[in-house]
Enzyme design. Structure first.
Site, PDB file in Angstrom:
ATOM      1  N   LYS A  26       0.881  -9.427   1.306  1.00 40.43           N
ATOM      2  CA  LYS A  26       1.524  -8.302   0.615  1.00 40.43           C
ATOM      3  C   LYS A  26       2.865  -8.088   1.293  1.00 40.43           C
ATOM      4  O   LYS A  26       3.029  -7.196   2.136  1.00 40.43           O
ATOM      5  CB  LYS A  26       0.626  -7.062   0.677  1.00 40.43           C
ATOM      6  CG  LYS A  26       1.018  -5.981  -0.309  1.00 40.43           C
ATOM      7  CD  LYS A  26      -0.080  -4.931  -0.426  1.00 40.43           C
ATOM      8  CE  LYS A  26       0.349  -3.739  -1.256  1.00 40.43           C
ATOM      9  NZ  LYS A  26       0.650  -4.044  -2.661  1.00 40.43           N
TER      10      LYS A  26
HETATM   11  N1  PPE Z   1      -1.447  -7.196  -7.247  1.00 33.29           N
HETATM   12  C1  PPE Z   1      -0.261  -6.737  -6.822  1.00 33.29           C
HETATM   13  C2  PPE Z   1       0.939  -7.565  -7.022  1.00 33.29           C
HETATM   14  C3  PPE Z   1      -0.205  -5.492  -6.195  1.00 33.29           C
HETATM   15  O1  PPE Z   1       0.964  -5.027  -5.769  1.00 33.29           O
HETATM   16  C4  PPE Z   1      -1.383  -4.729  -6.029  1.00 33.29           C
HETATM   17  C5  PPE Z   1      -1.334  -3.389  -5.359  1.00 33.29           C
HETATM   18  C6  PPE Z   1      -2.604  -5.254  -6.490  1.00 33.29           C
HETATM   19  C7  PPE Z   1      -2.593  -6.511  -7.083  1.00 33.29           C
HETATM   20  C8  PPE Z   1      -3.905  -4.548  -6.298  1.00 33.29           C
HETATM   21  O2  PPE Z   1      -4.291  -4.542  -4.946  1.00 33.29           O
HETATM   22  P1  PPE Z   1      -5.166  -3.373  -4.317  1.00 33.29           P
HETATM   23  O3  PPE Z   1      -4.296  -2.174  -4.267  1.00 33.29           O
HETATM   24  O4  PPE Z   1      -5.534  -3.878  -2.987  1.00 33.29           O
HETATM   25  O5  PPE Z   1      -6.331  -3.168  -5.203  1.00 33.29           O
HETATM   26  N2  PPE Z   1      -0.164  -2.667  -5.589  1.00 33.29           N
HETATM   27  C9  PPE Z   1       0.162  -1.580  -4.704  1.00 33.29           C
HETATM   28  C10 PPE Z   1       1.606  -1.202  -4.827  1.00 33.29           C
HETATM   29  C11 PPE Z   1       2.014  -0.386  -5.988  1.00 33.29           C
HETATM   30  C12 PPE Z   1       3.446   0.025  -5.851  1.00 33.29           C
HETATM   31  O6  PPE Z   1       4.065   0.372  -6.887  1.00 33.29           O
HETATM   32  O7  PPE Z   1       3.967   0.044  -4.739  1.00 33.29           O
HETATM   33  C13 PPE Z   1      -0.791  -0.419  -4.864  1.00 33.29           C
HETATM   34  O8  PPE Z   1      -1.493  -0.334  -5.858  1.00 33.29           O
HETATM   35  O9  PPE Z   1      -0.863   0.384  -3.937  1.00 33.29           O
END
Ligand code: PPE
Length: 307
Positions: free
Chosen positions: A159
């Protein structure tokens, strides 16, 4: 809307007033995207605020650091404690939590290794990510003309800040087209994820989601949804998903910390199922919300109480 300020930001080991958490403009991160971060939520429960998936998020944070060779100068235990402390000191009942490690000020040039690794933890109150009605009514989305980065380009399992240029292109294009969010295909043309969410497709009673190999971020919420679906007896299959499978799906939903579990009601103008939240989505969603708000026992140990 501007970020609603909290009192403190945890910065390199101490809580500092929100407005004083600053960096130099020649910090490496500003020039080359040299950061890793997490998005975590704390929810209000009858026993006080509780952080969802703390252990899993901290683990992914350290894994992201490992992948991009950015050693975090704290232990996972210290980071977990600092997160709990920041939520408590900012007196939130519920909030979004943003730990961010970045390369600071020392040298410029692409090689980041001489720059110090700094760490902040910020918290603020953040409502429904994809709009107020989204959780119940679902969102309209479109497949992006952009592709997710190929596996041998950017490390999607990290990330990392720099990866989010891709997500930004996807979400800006989607909004230009009037959609709430975009779905991005991988370099081979298979479904990957949303700009900030993982994606699930329900077809004939089976739940499908792209595997790690399709350039996804391996979401913590994705794993929660898989666990809850399997517990309910659904078959969850991680497999490559061709674009057209989206159009004929009975249900589609996004998962993410910010987006939580959000139904998708149309894709590229094709109505999904009945055009509103589907029954399997609703089942998983209500189970998820019951656990995280403390309505039912936390049978998986997903919550960490703040006090
Ligand atoms: N894919 C991506 C690209 C992504 O950024 C997130 C989280 C996810 C999948 C889902 O991951 P999880 O949160 O572990 O279930 N995106 C984060 C950032 C959002 C933002 O605008 O900044 C979030 O949901 O916190």
């Amino acid at each position: 809307m501007a970020i609603p300020k909290s009192e403190f930001i945890w910065f390199d080991g101490a809580l500092v007033p929100w407005d004083e958490a600053k960096v130099h403009v020649l910090s490496h991160v500003l020039h080359y995207g040299t950061s890793i971060f997490e998005g975590i939520r704390a929810y209000q429960t009858p026993a006080g605020p509780a952080i969802l998936g703390l252990k899993a998020h901290v683990k992914r944070f350290f894994n992201s650091g490992k992948i991009i060779n950015m050693p975090i100068p704290f232990t996972p235990e210290q980071v977990s404690q600092a997160i709990i402390e920041t939520v408590a000191k900012n007196k939130h009942n519920a909030c979004y939590i943003r730990p961010l490690a970045f390369r600071g000020y020392e040298v410029l040039g692409v090689d980041p290794r001489a720059c110090p690794v700094q760490l902040i933890i910020a918290t603020w109150e953040w409502g429904a990510y994809l709009g107020a009605d989204a959780l119940e009514k679902g969102v309209d989305v479109g497949v992006s003309s952009w592709r997710r980065m190929a596996p041998d380009t950017h490390p999607s399992m990290a990330k990392a800040g720099g990866n989010y240029i891709n997500s930004q292109m996807v979400v800006m294009e989607a909004k230009r087209h009037g959609y709430a969010e975009g779905i991005v295909l991988d370099v081979q043309g298979y479904v990957s994820e949303g700009s900030g969410e993982n994606i699930f497709v329900v077809l004939d009673g089976v739940i499908f989601t792209p595997p790690r190999g399709n350039s996804i971020l391996t979401g913590i919420t994705r794993q929660f949804a898989i666990t809850l679906a399997e517990e309910k007896g659904y078959k969850v299959v991680e497999q490559q998903i061709p674009r057209e499978m989206l159009y004929i799906a009975d249900e589609v939903f996004f998962t993410g910390t910010a987006a939580e579990i959000t139904p998708v009601k149309s894709i590229d103008g094709n109505v999904i199922g009945s055009g509103s939240r589907g029954p399997i989505t609703e089942e998983i969603q209500s189970d998820f919300f019951a656990i995280i708000t403390g309505e039912v026992p936390d049978r998986h140990g997903w919550l960490t109480p703040v006090k």
